[in-house]
Motif scaffolding. Sequence first.
Motif, mmCIF file in Angstrom:
data_model
loop_
_atom_site.group_PDB
_atom_site.id
_atom_site.type_symbol
_atom_site.label_atom_id
_atom_site.label_comp_id
_atom_site.label_asym_id
_atom_site.label_seq_id
_atom_site.Cartn_x
_atom_site.Cartn_y
_atom_site.Cartn_z
ATOM 1 N N ILE A 29 0.765 -1.194 0.067
ATOM 2 C CA ILE A 29 0.064 0.027 -0.089
ATOM 3 C C ILE A 29 0.975 1.179 0.030
ATOM 4 N N HIS A 30 0.370 2.313 -0.644
ATOM 5 C CA HIS A 30 1.137 3.479 -0.631
ATOM 6 C C HIS A 30 0.325 4.635 -0.124
ATOM 7 N N LEU A 31 0.995 5.081 1.149
ATOM 8 C CA LEU A 31 0.414 6.304 1.860
ATOM 9 C C LEU A 31 1.083 7.279 1.517
ATOM 10 N N VAL A 32 0.203 8.599 0.994
ATOM 11 C CA VAL A 32 0.941 9.985 0.906
ATOM 12 C C VAL A 32 0.777 10.501 2.256
ATOM 13 N N VAL A 33 1.882 11.210 2.430
ATOM 14 C CA VAL A 33 2.225 11.900 3.647
ATOM 15 C C VAL A 33 2.737 13.490 3.080
ATOM 16 N N GLY A 34 2.512 14.322 4.078
ATOM 17 C CA GLY A 34 2.937 15.920 3.700
ATOM 18 C C GLY A 34 4.211 16.026 4.210
ATOM 19 N N ASP A 35 5.088 15.309 5.140
ATOM 20 C CA ASP A 35 6.368 15.533 5.666
ATOM 21 C C ASP A 35 6.784 14.227 5.976
ATOM 22 N N ILE A 36 7.458 13.622 4.994
ATOM 23 C CA ILE A 36 8.060 12.354 5.219
ATOM 24 C C ILE A 36 9.015 12.181 6.456
ATOM 25 N N ASP A 37 9.877 13.192 6.489
ATOM 26 C CA ASP A 37 10.962 13.132 7.320
ATOM 27 C C ASP A 37 10.343 12.805 8.925
ATOM 28 N N THR A 38 9.430 13.838 8.976
ATOM 29 C CA THR A 38 8.703 13.662 10.640
ATOM 30 C C THR A 38 7.995 12.758 10.662
ATOM 31 N N GLU A 39 7.192 11.929 9.556
ATOM 32 C CA GLU A 39 6.742 10.490 9.640
ATOM 33 C C GLU A 39 7.654 9.524 10.044
ATOM 34 N N VAL A 40 9.010 9.531 9.301
ATOM 35 C CA VAL A 40 9.900 8.302 9.564
ATOM 36 C C VAL A 40 10.468 8.638 10.953
ATOM 37 N N ALA A 41 10.698 9.852 11.232
ATOM 38 C CA ALA A 41 11.151 9.928 12.803
ATOM 39 C C ALA A 41 10.335 9.403 13.661
ATOM 40 N N ARG A 42 8.888 9.850 13.573
ATOM 41 C CA ARG A 42 7.780 9.231 14.523
ATOM 42 C C ARG A 42 7.668 7.643 14.582
ATOM 43 N N LEU A 43 7.739 7.367 13.402
ATOM 44 C CA LEU A 43 7.776 5.544 13.361
ATOM 45 C C LEU A 43 8.887 5.006 14.000
ATOM 46 N N ARG A 44 10.171 5.555 13.423
ATOM 47 C CA ARG A 44 11.362 4.917 14.138
ATOM 48 C C ARG A 44 11.272 5.195 15.741
ATOM 49 N N ALA A 45 10.789 6.058 16.114
ATOM 50 C CA ALA A 45 10.576 6.294 17.531
ATOM 51 C C ALA A 45 9.949 5.180 18.331
ATOM 52 N N ALA A 46 8.903 4.941 17.423
ATOM 53 C CA ALA A 46 8.008 3.810 18.053
ATOM 54 C C ALA A 46 8.458 2.337 17.544
ATOM 55 N N GLY A 47 9.778 2.184 17.151
ATOM 56 C CA GLY A 47 10.233 1.008 17.022
ATOM 57 C C GLY A 47 9.872 0.205 15.656
ATOM 58 N N VAL A 48 9.507 1.158 14.718
ATOM 59 C CA VAL A 48 9.207 0.482 13.200
ATOM 60 C C VAL A 48 10.269 0.340 12.650
ATOM 61 N N ARG A 49 10.800 -0.529 11.929
ATOM 62 C CA ARG A 49 11.902 -1.018 11.121
ATOM 63 C C ARG A 49 11.711 -0.771 9.681
ATOM 64 N N PHE A 50 12.736 -0.194 9.132
ATOM 65 C CA PHE A 50 12.396 0.290 7.683
ATOM 66 C C PHE A 50 13.486 -0.371 6.919
ATOM 67 N N ARG A 51 12.975 -0.892 5.609
ATOM 68 C CA ARG A 51 13.863 -1.750 4.810
ATOM 69 C C ARG A 51 15.062 -0.995 4.044
#
Length: 127
Positions: free
Chosen positions: A75-97
């Motif tokens: 799925i493809h989710l459009v966001v307004g500020d990718i850097d903010t979203e990545v930082a928020r998800l990394r802080a929550a423990g989400v692992r990126f490929r």
Amino acid sequence: MTSDLASVRYLVDDVAAAVEFYTGHLDFTVRSSVLPAFADVVRGNLRLLLSGPESSAGRPMPDGTKPVPGGWNRIHLVVGDIDTEVARLRAAGVRFRSDVVTGLGGRQIVFDDPAGNPVELFQPAAR
């Protein structure tokens, strides 16, 4: 048959964990739930069907092949500020490929839900 929703089915190994992930991290809301086999969550016009091993979608194919989570379709989710979203998800423990990739159309990054299904965040390029 008409619907205002576009539906995508993801196979998951733990439906409750998947519901928690999508509602807790990506602003989906629960539309229906029949745990532990199935739930569907929505975000805008996207309906994500989360099918566990006990659901009808998780049953083996006639040749014995078992549907499993994972792969690269996503799925493809459009966001307004990718850097903010990545930082928020990394802080929550989400692992990126990978790290954020920049192309002509915008910036993108892929991460996995708890079952290993990929999710893409995409920030369109400024026009």
